[in-house]
Design an enzyme around this catalytic site. Structure first.
Site, PDB file in Angstrom:
ATOM      1  N   VAL A 281       0.863   9.569 -28.633  1.00  0.00           N
ATOM      2  CA  VAL A 281      -0.121   9.067 -27.666  1.00  0.00           C
ATOM      3  C   VAL A 281       0.224   7.643 -27.252  1.00  0.00           C
ATOM      4  O   VAL A 281       0.076   7.256 -26.093  1.00  0.00           O
ATOM      5  CB  VAL A 281      -1.542   9.138 -28.257  1.00  0.00           C
ATOM      6  CG1 VAL A 281      -2.554   8.515 -27.310  1.00  0.00           C
ATOM      7  CG2 VAL A 281      -1.905  10.571 -28.540  1.00  0.00           C
ATOM      8  N   ALA A 282       0.710   6.851 -28.215  1.00  0.00           N
ATOM      9  CA  ALA A 282       1.094   5.485 -27.881  1.00  0.00           C
ATOM     10  C   ALA A 282       2.275   5.461 -26.916  1.00  0.00           C
ATOM     11  O   ALA A 282       2.393   4.584 -26.074  1.00  0.00           O
ATOM     12  CB  ALA A 282       1.449   4.726 -29.153  1.00  0.00           C
ATOM     13  N   ASP A 328       5.790  -0.852  20.555  1.00  0.00           N
ATOM     14  CA  ASP A 328       5.393  -1.108  21.926  1.00  0.00           C
ATOM     15  C   ASP A 328       5.639  -2.587  22.214  1.00  0.00           C
ATOM     16  O   ASP A 328       5.837  -3.391  21.296  1.00  0.00           O
ATOM     17  CB  ASP A 328       3.915  -0.753  22.090  1.00  0.00           C
ATOM     18  CG  ASP A 328       3.456  -0.789  23.527  1.00  0.00           C
ATOM     19  OD1 ASP A 328       4.326  -0.806  24.419  1.00  0.00           O
ATOM     20  OD2 ASP A 328       2.237  -0.817  23.772  1.00  0.00           O
ATOM     21  N   GLU A 696       8.313   0.947 -29.920  1.00  0.00           N
ATOM     22  CA  GLU A 696       7.471   1.411 -31.022  1.00  0.00           C
ATOM     23  C   GLU A 696       8.049   2.675 -31.633  1.00  0.00           C
ATOM     24  O   GLU A 696       8.114   2.832 -32.865  1.00  0.00           O
ATOM     25  CB  GLU A 696       6.051   1.663 -30.518  1.00  0.00           C
ATOM     26  CG  GLU A 696       5.331   0.418 -30.024  1.00  0.00           C
ATOM     27  CD  GLU A 696       4.076   0.769 -29.232  1.00  0.00           C
ATOM     28  OE1 GLU A 696       3.580   1.905 -29.375  1.00  0.00           O
ATOM     29  OE2 GLU A 696       3.599  -0.092 -28.468  1.00  0.00           O
ATOM     30  N   THR A 724      -0.909  -4.764 -26.160  1.00  0.00           N
ATOM     31  CA  THR A 724       0.249  -5.207 -25.378  1.00  0.00           C
ATOM     32  C   THR A 724       0.476  -4.414 -24.110  1.00  0.00           C
ATOM     33  O   THR A 724       1.260  -4.833 -23.265  1.00  0.00           O
ATOM     34  CB  THR A 724       1.526  -5.136 -26.239  1.00  0.00           C
ATOM     35  OG1 THR A 724       1.735  -3.777 -26.638  1.00  0.00           O
ATOM     36  CG2 THR A 724       1.406  -6.009 -27.466  1.00  0.00           C
ATOM     37  N   ASP A 725      -0.170  -3.264 -23.962  1.00  0.00           N
ATOM     38  CA  ASP A 725       0.078  -2.436 -22.774  1.00  0.00           C
ATOM     39  C   ASP A 725      -0.863  -2.754 -21.623  1.00  0.00           C
ATOM     40  O   ASP A 725      -0.436  -2.939 -20.484  1.00  0.00           O
ATOM     41  CB  ASP A 725      -0.050  -0.948 -23.122  1.00  0.00           C
ATOM     42  CG  ASP A 725       1.234  -0.421 -23.744  1.00  0.00           C
ATOM     43  OD1 ASP A 725       2.121  -1.242 -24.017  1.00  0.00           O
ATOM     44  OD2 ASP A 725       1.329   0.793 -23.956  1.00  0.00           O
TER      45      ASP A 725
END
Length: 890
Positions: A281-282, A328, A696, A724-725
């Site tokens: 999950v991390a 244009d 990690e 940290t994310d």
């Protein structure tokens, strides 16, 4: 509520029933009351998700469900602390994702309010523009070619009116409309005296009495029966999905290795499973699409401050890859401040001089000439624009050229309203792209007079006589040729030319544009925008080709292009629309010439589509600007359709991806620059998240496979991921970019967010961080403590804190290596510093709070251990910076 259908009633009766007047419209007070009674003129087609369903959606991720499963296992085996902490992290992650999605929705709603259309209605006896949502039943609506019809309405006056109702009825051809009363039950597609919301005018103009608004319109009735369709995933979402799949395979491989390594070492399978799932999950940033959406929405709001409204999130991607802009001329490359510059009548040419107070100086002999007087009368009467003063502010309603004619007439001392009351309009032949002429019939007592204006070549063909010294005389072909030669010279000076004619007629039924008496020509000047030349240079350095496509005279187009530096004296000649073959008949040589030409003049709507098709076939990403209904097909065909916000028709704005609020070419360049910045920001925080998560994974994988005396516990992994994310990634999403962003060539939109070279960089970043984190532990053990026995608790803490700070400093590695470190866009981003400060405070709180230390298995460390931990975390930043600046990685 109208019992009898409005198409079966006479408009006078209908207006009386609705307490309105077809001549004067509603008063402002009456309109406000009706707005309160009927509500806003909007279609409620989208069902907003409730806050609860939005919150629950955050738990729908497979990885989050796996983490919940791990928490459940912890509770089952009475690991209450682990289970509660994992559950808390899941909830915190969900709340953060929920907040980000809520902010993104609010940003998008703010954008929707910015793109409100306006309607022209008669209120308080004058023509006004009001927001479309404020139109009410009983309003008198005025529509003309190019207008989106914003309410259902009963026509009571029309001129050559044709309406495209394909969106409502499926009828492919425009429908001719009139005001005649219909009898009995008439199908929707045959109600020719009605206008319907959501359709648009292709020809002519009309006044109509509004009979239905919002959900009370035919479009609203259909919308109420149709459930909202599932929104398709944007290209960015698809790319993020592909990215997630790649990451899942990488993660699954490492998790399997970690799981079996743990079992081989005799660890409890529940603990190993818990670590594996938490680590997975991390490693998978399940909130990535929401973070990306928020970054896009915030970037779009930033564009709005630069007068650019981007209507679709997906358009931002395409903006970053745009490498051709078809633009244009009028109002985009020029100032769109149309003013009369030259008067050309049979007696000679006169330049108009404007004084600082806005008045004009025209020689008396010119002012007294009949030709000049007829031209000024035509400028007022053969004109659908209006000038009105409200609260001491002059409001201009209508086409800028026609507004310029009215302004010129008022400086000559003419009262526009007085002239129009004296010669009321009874009939009109509207300007179309085919005829290029507008003519109106006016009556004053027993006199009927026609005034006409239009393109010089077209109007001259309709003139049989010329006004000389006050008398109409025969007009020969040789004289017409001489006039065309004179106007060619004026056009080459950058003037926009408009010819004028009139005729007195006893018959009210004959064609208004036959047998006219030519009076003269006005040369109108629309000077180039001063800032456009710099913007064109920026496009050139960014690898973006700019092509001018205009309906103006070739000589005028060439003059403006030369002044702006779009072309040089030695460029290929301007391509005239009459010289462009049908697309099916193009040879390779023709296609080559089209692709090399920079200025196209006198082009038709179909030729615009053909040019865009050819560019797209040659792998160009095309942006197309336009303002009229004739531009709408080309705007829709382009990869990025860009409509003018000031002078653009509602149809052009409706089919576009972007709307320029100031009609400036510079705003297009700003939008492309912002599009590039936004996409680069997305790449930055994706690379940051992936490299942090992989580090990690690598740390835990090495610890497990090598059976080291230390490892991270699941709660520490989850805490690192949370701290940290989230905040640094969000800060990267709002980076303002550097000045080099427009020096690069356009991005290929088919390339993934992370290409092979960037994957190499991400793995390198993760490896360096892993090396420094493990190095800190070995340095502390062998160089400082120098003991034979390992201290698992101390090693775990050094591992934990070194990884935390390495990932925090890693945010600075997302800056460009082409810019000095302390001048880079990331270092100068104040939100990055705010994010780091908050993260450091959170880490310090954990370290100095005993209960939190117990939860995360944190222990006090000596000053030397802190020096080693922080030193190796800075070492990871230093190594990556050296690798980036020596070109080893991006």
């Amino acid at each position: 509520m109208l019992v009898q259908p409005p198409y079966t009633k006479d408009t006078a009766v209908l207006a009386a029933e609705m307490h309105s007047e077809v001549q004067c419209g509603l008063s402002s007070e009456e309109a406000d009351k009706l707005l309160q009674q009927h509500g806003q003129n909007t279609i409620q087609s989208e069902k907003q998700r409730s806050l609860l369903s939005m919150l629950l959606q955050q738990f729908a991720s497979p990885m989050v469900l796996l983490l919940l499963f791990a928490a459940g296992l912890s509770f089952f085996f009475k690991e209450w602390l682990d289970g509660t902490a994992i559950l808390a992290v899941v909830v915190i992650n969900a709340l953060i994702s929920f907040y980000m999605e809520l902010q993104a929705n609010r940003s998008m709603n703010a954008l929707k309010h910015m793109v409100s259309l306006s309607a022209k209605v008669i209120r308080d006896s004058s023509l006004q523009e009001v927001p479309s949502e404020n139109v009410v039943p009983g309003d008198v609506l005025y529509v003309e070619a190019g207008d989106m019809i914003l309410a259902d309405a009963r026509i009571f006056s029309s001129t050559q009116l044709e309406v495209d109702e394909s969106a409502l009825t499926g009828e492919s051809l425009p429908v001719t409309k009139d005001e005649a009363v219909l009898a009995g039950e008439v199908p929707l597609a045959e109600r020719v005296n009605m206008l319907f919301k959501g359709t648009f005018v292709t020809k002519g103009n009309a006044y109509a009495l509004v009979t239905g608004t919002g959900m009370g319109t035919e479009l609203g009735k259909i919308a109420s029966l149709v459930q909202q369709a599932e929104q398709a995933a944007t290209p960015l979402e698809k790319k993020l999905e592909q990215l997630s799949k790649k990451l899942i395979w990488i993660t699954v491989g490492l998790v399997i290795v970690i799981f079996f390594a743990g079992l081989a070492q005799g660890a409890e399978w529940v603990k190993v499973l818990e670590v594996s799932i938490a680590l997975a999950v991390a490693a998978i940033p399940e909130g990535l699409p929401i973070v990306a959406t928020l970054a896009l929405a915030q970037g779009m709001l930033r564009m709005a401050k630069h007068k650019v409204i981007v209507k679709r999130l997906a358009a931002v991607e395409t903006l970053g890859g745009t490498n051709v802009i078809c633009t244009d001329k009028t109002g985009t490359l020029t100032q769109n401040i149309i003013s009369v510059n030259t008067i050309l009548i049979p007696s000679g040419k006169t330049e108009v001089i404007y004084s600082p107070d806005g008045t004009v100086a025209v020689p008396k002999e010119v002012q007294n000439s009949v030709n000049y007087q007829k031209i000024v009368d035509a400028a007022i009467l053969c004109n659908t624009a209006n000038l009105e003063v409200k609260n001491n502010v002059l409001r201009e309603v209508g086409d800028p050229l026609e507004v310029g004619l009215l302004k010129f007439s008022t400086t000559e001392g003419k009262d526009v309203h007085q002239v129009r009351e004296k010669f009321p309009k009874t009939r009109e032949e509207a300007f179309t792209s085919e005829t290029k002429i507008m003519a109106t019939l006016h009556e004053n007592r027993s006199t009927s007079i026609v005034f006409a204006k239009g393109a010089v070549e077209e109007l001259l063909q309709k003139c049989t006589r010329i006004l000389l010294e006050g008398d109409p005389q025969d007009f020969s072909d040789s004289q017409k040729a001489a006039w065309i030669a004179q106007t060619e010279l004026l056009a080459s000076e950058g003037l926009r030319l408009l010819a004028f004619a009139y005729k007195e007629t006893p018959s009210l039924q004959e064609s208004l544009t036959q047998g006219l008496v030519f009076t003269g020509v006005l040369g109108l000047l629309d000077p180039p925008r001063l800032e456009v030349s710099a913007a064109l240079e920026e496009c050139k350095s960014a690898g973006i080709k700019v092509i001018m496509i205009t309906g103006d005279h070739p000589a005028t187009a060439r003059n403006i292009a030369l002044k702006l530096g779009l072309i040089g004296d030695n460029e290929l000649p301007i391509m005239h629309g009459k010289d462009m073959k049908d697309f099916a008949d193009l040879t390779n040589q023709d296609k080559k010439r089209w692709l090399e030409t920079v200025v196209f003049a006198r082009v038709t709507p179909k030729q615009k589509i053909d040019l865009i098709t050819l560019l797209q076939e040659n792998k160009y990403i095309v942006g197309m600007t336009g303002d009229g209904v004739n531009d709408a097909p080309a705007i829709k065909k382009a990869d990025i359709g860009i409509a003018m916000g000031l002078r653009g028709t509602q149809v052009a704005q409706e089919v576009s991806d972007m709307v320029l609020k100031d009609d400036s070419f510079t705003s297009i360049v700003v939008a492309i620059k912002q599009g590039r910045i936004i996409f680069e920001n997305i790449k930055k925080f994706v690379a940051y998240l992936l490299s942090c998560n992989l580090s990690e994974l690598f740390v835990v994988a090495f610890s497990s496979v090598l059976n080291l005396h230390f490892a991270l516990v699941p709660l520490q992994i989850l805490f690192i991921n949370l701290v940290t994310d989230v905040l640094p990634a969000l800060a990267l999403g709002v980076t303002e970019g550097n000045n080099l962003i427009m020096k690069d060539k356009p991005r290929n939109p088919d390339t993934p967010i992370i290409d092979n070279q960037q994957w190499k960089a991400i793995f390198t970043y993760a490896a360096v961080i892993t090396f420094c984190v493990l190095g800190a532990v070995f340095a502390s053990h062998y160089l400082y403590h120098q003991t034979e026995l390992w201290n698992p608790q101390l090693c775990n803490n050094i591992l934990f804190f070194t990884l935390v700070f390495s990932q925090l400093w890693h945010v600075f590695n997302m800056s460009s290596a082409q810019v000095a470190f302390f001048k880079s866009e990331v270092v100068k981003n104040k939100y990055v510093w705010y994010a780091l400060a908050v993260c450091i405070v959170l880490v310090s709180t954990v370290y100095f709070t005993q209960p939190l230390r117990d939860v995360l298995s944190i222990y006090t460390m000596s000053i030397m251990d802190w020096v080693i931990s922080l030193g190796f975390s800075f070492l990871s930043l230093l190594i990556i910076q050296v690798l980036k600046r020596t070109g080893v990685v991006l």
